[in-house]
Design a protein around this motif. Structure first.
Motif, PDB file in Angstrom:
ATOM      1  N   THR A 190      -2.463  -2.407  -3.704  1.00 39.22           N
ATOM      2  CA  THR A 190      -3.846  -1.950  -3.597  1.00 39.22           C
ATOM      3  C   THR A 190      -3.921  -0.671  -2.776  1.00 39.22           C
ATOM      4  O   THR A 190      -3.008  -0.359  -2.009  1.00 39.22           O
ATOM      5  CB  THR A 190      -4.739  -3.044  -2.976  1.00 39.22           C
ATOM      6  OG1 THR A 190      -6.093  -2.601  -2.987  1.00 39.22           O
ATOM      7  CG2 THR A 190      -4.314  -3.337  -1.540  1.00 39.22           C
ATOM      8  N   HIS A 191      -4.950   0.104  -2.963  1.00 37.92           N
ATOM      9  CA  HIS A 191      -5.150   1.236  -2.070  1.00 37.92           C
ATOM     10  C   HIS A 191      -6.412   1.020  -1.239  1.00 37.92           C
ATOM     11  O   HIS A 191      -6.829   1.884  -0.496  1.00 37.92           O
ATOM     12  CB  HIS A 191      -5.239   2.542  -2.865  1.00 37.92           C
ATOM     13  CG  HIS A 191      -6.423   2.592  -3.775  1.00 37.92           C
ATOM     14  ND1 HIS A 191      -6.315   2.316  -5.122  1.00 37.92           N
ATOM     15  CD2 HIS A 191      -7.720   2.871  -3.551  1.00 37.92           C
ATOM     16  CE1 HIS A 191      -7.496   2.412  -5.672  1.00 37.92           C
ATOM     17  NE2 HIS A 191      -8.377   2.746  -4.747  1.00 37.92           N
ATOM     18  N   MET A 250       0.838  -1.186   0.000  1.00 37.97           N
ATOM     19  CA  MET A 250       0.000   0.000   0.000  1.00 37.97           C
ATOM     20  C   MET A 250       0.874   1.237   0.000  1.00 37.97           C
ATOM     21  O   MET A 250       2.076   1.164   0.259  1.00 37.97           O
ATOM     22  CB  MET A 250      -0.912   0.019   1.226  1.00 37.97           C
ATOM     23  CG  MET A 250      -1.887  -1.152   1.248  1.00 37.97           C
ATOM     24  SD  MET A 250      -3.176  -0.944   2.493  1.00 37.97           S
ATOM     25  CE  MET A 250      -4.320   0.136   1.699  1.00 37.97           C
ATOM     26  N   PRO A 280       0.642   5.878  -0.920  1.00 44.39           N
ATOM     27  CA  PRO A 280      -0.040   6.915  -1.683  1.00 44.39           C
ATOM     28  C   PRO A 280       0.211   6.779  -3.181  1.00 44.39           C
ATOM     29  O   PRO A 280       1.188   6.158  -3.592  1.00 44.39           O
ATOM     30  CB  PRO A 280       0.592   8.220  -1.163  1.00 44.39           C
ATOM     31  CG  PRO A 280       1.386   7.854   0.018  1.00 44.39           C
ATOM     32  CD  PRO A 280       1.671   6.402  -0.032  1.00 44.39           C
ATOM     33  N   SER A 281      -0.651   7.405  -3.920  1.00 41.03           N
ATOM     34  CA  SER A 281      -0.493   7.391  -5.374  1.00 41.03           C
ATOM     35  C   SER A 281       0.848   8.034  -5.740  1.00 41.03           C
ATOM     36  O   SER A 281       1.210   9.065  -5.183  1.00 41.03           O
ATOM     37  CB  SER A 281      -1.655   8.179  -5.980  1.00 41.03           C
ATOM     38  OG  SER A 281      -1.452   8.314  -7.343  1.00 41.03           O
ATOM     39  N   TYR A 313      -4.771   9.018  -1.371  1.00 39.76           N
ATOM     40  CA  TYR A 313      -5.023   7.583  -1.370  1.00 39.76           C
ATOM     41  C   TYR A 313      -5.913   7.122  -2.498  1.00 39.76           C
ATOM     42  O   TYR A 313      -5.870   5.981  -2.919  1.00 39.76           O
ATOM     43  CB  TYR A 313      -5.580   7.124  -0.021  1.00 39.76           C
ATOM     44  CG  TYR A 313      -4.453   6.744   0.876  1.00 39.76           C
ATOM     45  CD1 TYR A 313      -3.925   5.457   0.773  1.00 39.76           C
ATOM     46  CD2 TYR A 313      -3.876   7.654   1.732  1.00 39.76           C
ATOM     47  CE1 TYR A 313      -2.839   5.101   1.544  1.00 39.76           C
ATOM     48  CE2 TYR A 313      -2.794   7.298   2.498  1.00 39.76           C
ATOM     49  CZ  TYR A 313      -2.285   6.022   2.412  1.00 39.76           C
ATOM     50  OH  TYR A 313      -1.223   5.667   3.155  1.00 39.76           O
ATOM     51  N   GLU A 314      -6.763   8.035  -2.913  1.00 37.51           N
ATOM     52  CA  GLU A 314      -7.663   7.623  -4.006  1.00 37.51           C
ATOM     53  C   GLU A 314      -6.954   7.846  -5.335  1.00 37.51           C
ATOM     54  O   GLU A 314      -6.549   8.943  -5.655  1.00 37.51           O
ATOM     55  CB  GLU A 314      -8.968   8.442  -3.946  1.00 37.51           C
ATOM     56  CG  GLU A 314      -9.746   8.256  -2.668  1.00 37.51           C
ATOM     57  CD  GLU A 314      -9.939   6.791  -2.281  1.00 37.51           C
ATOM     58  OE1 GLU A 314     -10.305   5.993  -3.171  1.00 37.51           O
ATOM     59  OE2 GLU A 314      -9.712   6.430  -1.112  1.00 37.51           O
ATOM     60  N   ASP A 315      -6.821   6.798  -6.085  1.00 35.21           N
ATOM     61  CA  ASP A 315      -6.156   6.900  -7.395  1.00 35.21           C
ATOM     62  C   ASP A 315      -7.092   7.517  -8.419  1.00 35.21           C
ATOM     63  O   ASP A 315      -8.248   7.228  -8.436  1.00 35.21           O
ATOM     64  CB  ASP A 315      -5.703   5.521  -7.874  1.00 35.21           C
ATOM     65  CG  ASP A 315      -4.257   5.297  -7.493  1.00 35.21           C
ATOM     66  OD1 ASP A 315      -3.870   4.133  -7.354  1.00 35.21           O
ATOM     67  OD2 ASP A 315      -3.532   6.300  -7.315  1.00 35.21           O
ATOM     68  N   GLN A 350      -2.772   3.601   7.947  1.00 34.03           N
ATOM     69  CA  GLN A 350      -2.988   4.539   6.847  1.00 34.03           C
ATOM     70  C   GLN A 350      -3.195   5.955   7.381  1.00 34.03           C
ATOM     71  O   GLN A 350      -2.653   6.918   6.832  1.00 34.03           O
ATOM     72  CB  GLN A 350      -4.228   4.120   6.045  1.00 34.03           C
ATOM     73  CG  GLN A 350      -3.863   3.641   4.672  1.00 34.03           C
ATOM     74  CD  GLN A 350      -5.088   3.360   3.826  1.00 34.03           C
ATOM     75  OE1 GLN A 350      -6.211   3.268   4.318  1.00 34.03           O
ATOM     76  NE2 GLN A 350      -4.870   3.214   2.554  1.00 34.03           N
ATOM     77  N   GLU A 373      -3.413  -3.292  -8.289  1.00 32.99           N
ATOM     78  CA  GLU A 373      -4.754  -2.747  -8.127  1.00 32.99           C
ATOM     79  C   GLU A 373      -5.803  -3.629  -8.804  1.00 32.99           C
ATOM     80  O   GLU A 373      -6.577  -3.163  -9.633  1.00 32.99           O
ATOM     81  CB  GLU A 373      -4.858  -1.343  -8.750  1.00 32.99           C
ATOM     82  CG  GLU A 373      -3.746  -0.404  -8.332  1.00 32.99           C
ATOM     83  CD  GLU A 373      -4.112   0.469  -7.144  1.00 32.99           C
ATOM     84  OE1 GLU A 373      -5.124   0.179  -6.476  1.00 32.99           O
ATOM     85  OE2 GLU A 373      -3.367   1.423  -6.867  1.00 32.99           O
ATOM     86  N   LYS A 417       4.591   2.079  -6.092  1.00 29.50           N
ATOM     87  CA  LYS A 417       4.090   0.702  -5.913  1.00 29.50           C
ATOM     88  C   LYS A 417       4.209  -0.094  -7.211  1.00 29.50           C
ATOM     89  O   LYS A 417       4.747  -1.204  -7.236  1.00 29.50           O
ATOM     90  CB  LYS A 417       2.618   0.724  -5.458  1.00 29.50           C
ATOM     91  CG  LYS A 417       2.348   1.581  -4.233  1.00 29.50           C
ATOM     92  CD  LYS A 417       0.906   1.497  -3.802  1.00 29.50           C
ATOM     93  CE  LYS A 417      -0.075   2.137  -4.772  1.00 29.50           C
ATOM     94  NZ  LYS A 417      -0.059   3.606  -4.822  1.00 29.50           N
TER      95      LYS A 417
END
Ligand SMILES: Nc1ncnc2c1ncn2[C@@H]1O[C@H](COP(=O)(O)OP(=O)(O)O)[C@@H](O)[C@H]1O
Ligand SMILES: [Mg+2]
Lengths: 253, 668
Positions: free
Chosen positions: A201-202, A39, A41-42, A251-253, A243, A169, A46
């Protein structure tokens, strides 16, 4: 037994002035049969880490061993055949072939060498049923939604019964029902076949299926959580907590 | 941002797309300029002394070349625009009006064209020397041409390319104006068809396509059958039908039949494709709809180029045999008017050999040996035609294989055209009329060669050989003797070819340029000029050499144009498939495994137009080659062989390009 061993992995994109160090020396060990979540941040690297680990991309520095074999010393032919027979891939952007139907895409990893067609057919039907894409088998990717493409990609990764799966993802574009079905599928592959899984994954829910979760920040492993004997819901809480500590940025891609 | 900076920036970013277009332009300009340089070169004109000036042939060639270059540039620009559709869309998104976009593209084009023209003209100038050398080689002239930079050629090239430029600008503006944003972003995938189940109509059309080609081929083999195409009109109608059914058939084959076959193969696999199928069958099916037209055009052009090239090489290759047929000896003397000539030859110590022939003019009825009913019908009412008759012992000197019994006969000088249009039945009886008695002669053989020249046989009509016994018997007939215009013929062979020129000048002096008088008082003028073999040869070589040079040049242009178009197409496809290659490499296929599939695709993309084109041209050549020469196999095989070798270069280049893309798609 260690299936994957990474030492001092560095990855730098670009040249001199515009150089960007995405991975800053990562050490990582994965035991056979582990279900590892990554996990972060965008933009934290990753995808880059996953690609380097699975030999699709070269690290700028550092070494990676899989099954005791140093990737940097293997011939590209050996690497390719290793990827084709032992590794399953679910990419963030699906990577389906537009000219092939869903079924043909799923069976793609079996396109060279001898395979038992009957067995492959059964496996394909079984995966399609589990992932809910039986009705789509004759369609082409440009007729599918993002989630349907993702499930097709998942079926393609699992068709060879890989000993290690790299998933980027995999649930990103799925609704919760499809997501849990895919996650169950990965988990059962992990349990019954002993397949090792590495999943970026986020989504904390997705991460809670893992046996261990790594948190990536600024190109380094910030911390990691083990599930141990905890319940999934408890593990989910822990992940949420970490987190939060990490900072909720992007966090949201 | 100023428009000029925008242009330069976008050009720099898109340099890869430009290479292709730029190359196409340079190549067209170079080809055209070198051709018109030759056209306007006096040195070339003077070196050839033929009656038809080289200029006329070059003029026709230049016009054809403009047409080829036009299609080539037009197509290259279309591909170029397609590749840049995303960029054009981007300009629109940032709010640039279409007129400004057209203006930018026009300026860009202008820059490109000026640069390409300069480069093309320089390259063309260098190449024109090379082409001039080849031309002289073809017409067997040893000499050096000094080619000056031709100002007329320059102006002509500039005018033609200015015209092309305007057309390309119109095309560009049209494409930009017609485009919607959505289209521009989807051009790479939008023209491609979604594979659907074949419906019965497509199935039928696929079968119709194959049937049309087969029918066209069949019809082409009957085109010169006299019984079916008795008059010219039906001949032309037939040719039209052959062309139409083959061309339409070709399109249907590309559009439907191939998809049909591939669909059947693919369906039979039920999803379990091999990597080769993944890389060859499925992308080809995917693009069949949008590629069908261009592939059929390329196929038809290939067929056309191959046919023209084959026919002109057949003509060139047959010069020797053709001349042998009409002028079997170096020099001729008729009716024994040779006293002065032979004496002069002996005086100058020139070595020579003579063959002496006795000749008779006898009415003969050929209808019984004709195979076609229609040919028999045509000669009804006037069955007996005056025919030159030779004696077996005379003919044997030239054609030693001939051997006759009494009442047997041999036909000479019946060439392949006649043999095709009016075949003869060996073993049947011809009728020979002496006074009012009729003799039957059994035909035992037919030969395309002759032993006496066409001046004797009134322009190459068939000649009969009789046994000495029968010949001598007929010779005693006063009536026959009276109607015989040429009673003897002597053919001279100069044994030492170095003395040929001297012998020719003696011959011309002592025979007033080879003129002899016939005894005939009939329809024919009594005076006849006999041709000299080596002069006829040189003459033909110049005319036909020019023909083969111009057609060869155009053939080369065709080849380069079609080859480049296929190569460009493959380059574009390779780039479109880059992501697929990347995926395949990621999931574990090696470059070599992928290349196996690519090679199969190349084999198809280049091979099918070639194979179908070769088939078309084979049937086209086969139906009419005898009008052009006497040799079929060698010139046909050589021409097609050279074409295939040059053509393959493009397939190899294209495969290399693919390998580079596949290799670079992953970092390792
Ligand atoms: N091929 C590339 N070339 C240059 N920079 C890249 C490339 N791929 C990724 N990056 C950069 O590396 C960083 C990490 O990317 P990525 O691994 O995709 O992050 P994540 O998957 O965590 O969102 C980003 O800042 C991205 O811009
Ligand atoms: Mg990512």
């Amino acid at each position: 037994m260690e299936i994957l061993k990474g030492r001092k992995i560095k990855k730098i994109y670009g040249k001199k002035q515009s150089a960007q160090e995405v991975l800053k020396g990562i050490d990582l060990d994965v035991e056979a049969g582990e279900y590892v979540g990554i996990m972060g941040p965008s933009g934290s690297g990753k995808t880059t880490l996953l690609n380097v680990l699975c030999s699709i991309d070269n690290p700028t520095q550092g070494t990676i061993e899989i099954n005791g074999q140093m990737l940097q010393k293997m011939k590209s032919k050996q690497l390719a055949s290793f990827r084709r027979t032992e590794m399953g891939f679910i990419f963030q952007d699906y990577n389906l072939l537009d000219t092939l139907t869903v079924k043909e895409n799923i069976l793609l990893p079996l396109a060279v060498g001898k395979t038992n067609e009957k067995e492959a057919e059964n496996r394909c039907q079984e995966l399609a049923k589990q992932l809910g894409i039986v009705d789509l088998l004759k369609k082409y990717p440009n007729e599918l939604s993002g989630g349907q493409k993702q499930r097709t990609a998942a079926a393609r990764a699992l068709i060879i019964k890989p000993s290690i799966v790299f998933a980027d993802e995999p649930t990103g574009a799925l609704d919760s029902k499809a997501a849990s079905s895919l996650l169950e599928n990965l988990a059962s592959l992990n349990k019954t076949n002993g397949a090792t899984i590495m999943m970026v994954t986020h989504d904390p829910v997705a991460a809670s299926y893992c046996s261990r979760v790594l948190f990536l920040k600024d190109g380094q492993i910030y911390t990691q959580l083990y599930k141990g004997d905890k319940k999934r819901t408890q593990f989910f809480q822990d992940i949420m907590h970490t987190q939060g500590v990490l900072g909720g940025d992007g966090y949201e891609d | 941002m100023k428009i000029s900076t925008l242009i330069l920036r976008s050009m720099r970013k898109n340099i890869k797309h430009y290479y292709l277009y730029f190359f196409a332009l340079i190549f067209s300009a170079a080809l055209y300029f070198s051709f018109v340089t030759l056209q306007h070169n006096d040195a070339i004109d003077q070196l050839t002394q033929s009656s038809i000036k080289a200029g006329a042939g070059f003029k026709v060639g230049a016009v054809m070349l403009v047409i080829i270059v036009f299609f080539f540039v037009f197509y290259a620009n279309q591909l170029f625009l397609k590749r840049r559709s995303k960029e054009i869309g981007l300009y629109q998104i940032v709010g640039m009006p279409k007129s400004t976009i057209s203006y930018i593209l026009a300026l860009e084009n202008l820059l490109l064209w000026v640069a390409a023209l300069v480069a093309g003209i320089l390259i063309g100038f260098l190449f024109s020397r090379f082409f001039a050398l080849i031309f002289l080689k073809i017409i067997h002239v040893d000499g050096l041409v000094m080619l000056d930079f031709s100002f007329i050629a320059l102006v002509q090239t500039l005018i033609v390319f200015a015209g092309l430029f305007i057309i390309v600008l119109i095309q560009t503006t049209w494409v930009v104006n017609r485009s919607t944003l959505l289209q521009l972003f989807h051009t790479t995938s939008n023209s491609e068809q979604k594979m659907k189940k074949m419906n019965p109509i497509q199935l039928i059309l696929g079968a119709v396509g194959l049937a049309a080609i087969v029918y066209g081929y069949y019809l082409s083999t009957t085109i010169f059958n006299i019984n079916e195409s008795a008059n010219e009109n039906t001949l032309f109608i037939k040719m039209g039908v052959v062309l139409a059914s083959v061309i339409i058939g070709t399109y249907f084959v590309f559009r439907f039949s191939i998809a049909l076959i591939m669909n059947a193969i693919r369906s039979s696999k039920n999803g379990h494709l091999s990597l080769k199928d993944v890389l060859a069958v499925s992308p080809i099916m995917h693009r069949m709809k949008s590629n069908a037209l261009s592939l059929s055009i390329i196929t038809v052009l290939t067929a056309l180029a191959l046919t023209v090239l084959s026919l002109s090489s057949i003509t060139y290759y047959s010069i020797g045999a053709q001349i042998e047929q009409y002028t079997p000896y170096d020099m001729s003397v008729a009716n024994d008017e040779d006293s002065a000539f032979e004496k002069s030859l002996q005086a100058k110590e020139i070595n020579y050999k003579t063959d002496h022939y006795e000749l008779l003019n006898v009415p003969i009825d050929f209808t019984p040996v004709m195979k076609n009913e229609e040919a028999k019908q045509a000669s009804k009412g006037n069955q007996y035609s005056d025919t030159i008759v030779l004696k077996e012992s005379d003919v044997k000197k030239k054609l030693p294989s001939i051997s006759l019994n009494k009442n047997e006969a041999y036909i000479l000088g019946y060439n392949s055209i006649f043999q095709k249009i009016m075949p003869l039945e060996i073993g049947n009886q011809m009728k020979l009329r002496v006074n009012n008695s009729i003799k039957h002669l059994k035909l035992i053989g037919v030969e395309a060669k002759n032993s006496v020249p066409s001046e004797i046989t009134y322009g190459g009509k068939k000649t009969i050989v009789l046994s000495d016994q029968l010949f001598n018997q007929i010779k005693t007939n006063k009536q026959i003797l009276k109607q015989t215009g040429w009673r003897t013929y002597t053919g001279y062979t100069i044994t030492n070819s170095e003395q040929m020129d001297k012998a020719i000048s003696i011959y011309k002096k002592s025979t007033k340029g080879g003129i002899f008088t016939s005894h005939s008082k009939g329809d024919f003028a009594p005076e006849e000029q006999f041709s000299i073999k080596s002069e006829t040869y040189k003459h033909s070589l110049e005319n036909i050499g020019l023909l083969i040079f111009v057609t060869g040049f155009l053939g080369l242009a065709f080849l380069l144009a079609t080859g480049s178009i296929l190569y460009f197409k493959q380059m574009t496809e390779a780039e479109e498939e880059r992501e697929s290659f990347k995926t395949l490499r990621k999931i574990g296929f090696t470059t070599d495994e992928i290349m196996k599939g690519i090679r199969r695709k190349q084999l198809f993309s280049f091979g099918i137009p070639l194979v179908v084109g070769v088939c078309h041209s084979y049937f086209a050549v086969k139906s009419g080659w005898m009008l052009f020469g006497t040799e079929l196999v060698i010139p046909l095989v050589v021409t097609i062989g050279i074409y295939i070798v040059l053509y393959s270069i493009f397939a190899i280049l294209s495969t290399k390009y693919y390998r580079k893309i596949v290799n670079d798609s992953l970092p390792q």
